[in-house]
Design a protein around this motif. Sequence first.
Motif, PDB file in Angstrom:
ATOM      1  N   UNK A 134       0.107-110.905 -42.051  1.00 25.07           N
ATOM      2  CA  UNK A 134       0.257-109.454 -41.905  1.00 25.07           C
ATOM      3  C   UNK A 134       0.111-108.790 -43.270  1.00 25.07           C
ATOM      4  N   UNK A 135       0.765-109.371 -44.289  1.00 20.01           N
ATOM      5  CA  UNK A 135       0.683-108.820 -45.646  1.00 20.01           C
ATOM      6  C   UNK A 135      -0.738-108.877 -46.191  1.00 20.01           C
ATOM      7  N   UNK A 136      -1.517-109.856 -45.707  1.00 19.38           N
ATOM      8  CA  UNK A 136      -2.909-109.986 -46.158  1.00 19.38           C
ATOM      9  C   UNK A 136      -3.822-108.958 -45.506  1.00 19.38           C
ATOM     10  N   UNK A 137      -3.262-108.155 -44.597  1.00 17.43           N
ATOM     11  CA  UNK A 137      -4.032-107.099 -43.979  1.00 17.43           C
ATOM     12  C   UNK A 137      -4.736-107.491 -42.696  1.00 17.43           C
ATOM     13  N   UNK A 138      -4.350-108.602 -42.098  1.00 20.90           N
ATOM     14  CA  UNK A 138      -5.014-109.077 -40.879  1.00 20.90           C
ATOM     15  C   UNK A 138      -4.432-108.471 -39.614  1.00 20.90           C
ATOM     16  N   UNK A 139      -3.363-107.703 -39.740  1.00 21.83           N
ATOM     17  CA  UNK A 139      -2.800-107.005 -38.596  1.00 21.83           C
ATOM     18  C   UNK A 139      -1.724-107.779 -37.864  1.00 21.83           C
ATOM     19  N   UNK A 140      -1.046-107.080 -36.948  1.00 21.54           N
ATOM     20  CA  UNK A 140       0.077-107.684 -36.235  1.00 21.54           C
ATOM     21  C   UNK A 140      -0.351-108.674 -35.154  1.00 21.54           C
ATOM     22  N   UNK A 141      -1.644-108.705 -34.805  1.00 24.09           N
ATOM     23  CA  UNK A 141      -2.103-109.695 -33.842  1.00 24.09           C
ATOM     24  C   UNK A 141      -2.316-111.063 -34.481  1.00 24.09           C
ATOM     25  N   UNK A 142      -2.537-111.077 -35.786  1.00 28.61           N
ATOM     26  CA  UNK A 142      -2.893-112.321 -36.474  1.00 28.61           C
ATOM     27  C   UNK A 142      -1.838-113.428 -36.348  1.00 28.61           C
TER      28      UNK A 142
END
Length: 419
Positions: free
Chosen positions: A364-372
């Motif tokens: 999530x912190x890497x910017x991949x979103x809450x689905x990741x």
Amino acid sequence: MTSKSVRPVRQPGESTHVVWAIIALAAGGFGIGTTEFAIMGLLQDVAEGLQISIPQSGQLISAYALGVVVGAPILAALGARVPHKYMVLGLMGLFTIGNLSSVVAADYTTMLLTRFLSGLPHGAYFGVAAVIAASLVAPAKRAQAVAAVMLGLSVANVVGVPLVTWLGQQYGWRLMFVAVGIMGVITLVLLQRFVPFTPTHAEASIRKELSALKRIQVWLALLIGIVGFGGFFAVYSYISPTMTDVTGVPESALPLIVGLYGLGMVAGNLIGGRLADRSVMGSIYIVMTAIIIVLVLFWAAAGIPWLAIPLVFLLGAAGSSLIPGLQTRLMDASPDAQTLAASLNHSALNMANALGAFLGGAVIAAGWGFKAPALVGAGLAFLGLAVAAISGLLDRRGQAPVASEAADALSARKISGSK
């Protein structure tokens, strides 16, 4: 000696007493589950009350988890020669004292210590309770008895956590610890009244309990829990922001979402117990596969409310279905040191919690979103399934005859106890 001479005579009403003994053990799980999860809904209240930041109040959760990880192996080993009834009474007493001491904790440091103290008996209690429950029923129903004890933990998420959270919000967050302390006292009364006394085995010792750590199958079972269950926690740790930001569920509906997850846990416990009684390793294969499928489906359908919401129920069901099988597998993998082996399951599950939350937060912190995190979780669950396959392969090659050893040890204990 004939078979009739080694079987204890069933007394009238004995089956009812067994049911009440398991209810008493499950009551302890209800209190433990309530204190473990209710504080998550009161973090802001705790932060305001202790005049600390919310991240600092979050460390109270970590302190409890650390207590679980540390306390499970130490207390289980130290209690090797303590009769199981006295052991669960002592552990529940420590749990009750820990929670009541949180009521009067005056500052943040003291609260950290009391939360750590409350977590110490968690794993050992469930380990000893599982061994007691399994010993009270026929071998064909061991896993269901273990699941019944764990059911207290699941029901806590449906009833205890929402109720105590509401009480804390309305009348002060310290009331949460008062309520859990009362649960502990009630459990002590039930344990004293209904759990039968059985003497310790003559050969029981700390060294013998620690022998469980020499067995490769114990470590493989723990690794299944750490990695495989970590996949479940990768998603559940961030279920609230996922449901609001991705699915579009309003914040006011989150308690219902959490309750749906709790109902899934209840169903999963019951299903997992029945599956494990048919085949312990078979249940682990089936459940790990189910976790992978549910997590992938959740990733794909997180943005579709009418699909995502039912999947929350399936997420809870799939995750909790794994626990009875893992608990029974650990007991079978170390038949002469079952208490420590069963207790370590809860250390493993807390490590899984930490691992899943960390990796889910990282993507999530890497910017991949809450689905990741769902894909991360599916990957972890796949690794857990691979570990289970290795464990099963060792069984089939005859390098670790877990089932036969467990059956022999169980028969020996029953014969010894009937003399």
